[in-house]
Motif scaffolding. Structure first.
Motif, short mmCIF file in Angstrom:
data_model
loop_
_atom_site.label_atom_id
_atom_site.label_comp_id
_atom_site.label_asym_id
_atom_site.label_seq_id
_atom_site.Cartn_x
_atom_site.Cartn_y
_atom_site.Cartn_z
N GLU A 26 -47.99 68.64 55.77
CA GLU A 26 -48.30 70.00 56.04
C GLU A 26 -48.66 70.76 54.82
O GLU A 26 -47.74 70.67 53.81
N ASP A 27 -49.64 71.39 54.68
CA ASP A 27 -50.24 72.10 53.54
C ASP A 27 -50.29 71.29 52.38
O ASP A 27 -49.80 71.65 51.24
N ASP A 45 -48.72 65.51 62.87
CA ASP A 45 -48.19 66.81 62.41
C ASP A 45 -46.66 67.01 62.82
O ASP A 45 -46.00 66.08 63.10
N LYS A 46 -46.15 68.34 62.40
CA LYS A 46 -44.81 68.54 62.46
C LYS A 46 -44.29 68.27 64.01
O LYS A 46 -42.97 67.49 64.12
#
Length: 213
Positions: free
Chosen positions: A72-73, A180-181
């Motif tokens: 993420e990011d 993803d999360k």
């Protein structure tokens, strides 16, 4: 969903995985809760492998099973596998402390930058980093592992160098990369390989944190 992740999994050296960048444990990861028996499930196999002949060691690995990650990011987070990674981290710390205590000239292992996003977990780990023999599960695990190193080391056979080589090159995990999360959290909910079952408060807190930044 799990089948999807398994199709993308790959084997990696846990030493290289942990030393590559900051290891970030997601917010639902509590402090280490493992007892000595669970710690031994990770470390005993590593020490047993180091006791084998060079030919055997070259043909075998110690597999610490699965680590689930997501990005993420442009940052990597660990969703599952926290306890195994932390025990391995403590093993590295104990080896370095033992080398220093004995005055050995062999190079020390890289130290890992472990970062808990959950505040109480971060505080408990920080206390351990400052005092390896503190009164927590981290300190208990450290003392057990340090005693294993003392029992294992026989200087005339250069065993500590053998152990270092095993830690650096022969201990692996199966990395499960999630998209993803949300997918990572679902994987964690289904597998939940930690020392305790999540409490209702853990689940609610983590659910809120997933959607409210």
């Amino acid at each position: 969903m799990i089948e999807n992740i398994n199709n993308k999994s790959y084997e990696a050296s846990i030493y290289e995985l942990c030393s590559g960048e900051i290891t970030r444990f997601d917010r639902y990861q509590r402090p280490l809760e493992w007892n000595i028996e669970q710690v031994g499930d990770v470390t005993n196999e590593i020490f047993e492998l180091a006791e084998k002949t060079a030919e055997y060691r070259d043909a075998h690995k110690s597999n610490l099973l699965n680590v689930c990650i997501y990005q993420e990011d442009d940052l990597t987070y660990v969703a599952d596998g926290h306890s195994r990674m932390m025990v391995f981290n403590i093993l590295v710390m104990a080896i370095n402390d033992y080398i220093a205590a004995k005055g050995y000239t062999c190079p020390m292992l890289k130290t890992f930058n472990m970062n808990y996003l959950r505040e109480d977990s971060a505080d408990t780990y920080k206390e351990f980093v400052q005092n390896h023999r503190c009164a927590s599960k981290y300190g208990t695990a450290y003392k057990h592992i340090y005693d294993q190193i003392v029992d294992f080391d026989r200087p005339k056979r250069n065993d500590i160098k053998t152990l270092i080589d095993i830690v650096k090159t022969r201990v692996v995990v199966q990395v499960k990369p999630c998209d993803d999360k949300q997918q990572a959290y679902k994987y964690f909910e289904q597998i939940n390989t930690g020392g305790k079952v999540l409490t209702k408060n853990d689940v609610i807190t983590s659910f809120i944190e997933r959607y409210v930044e």
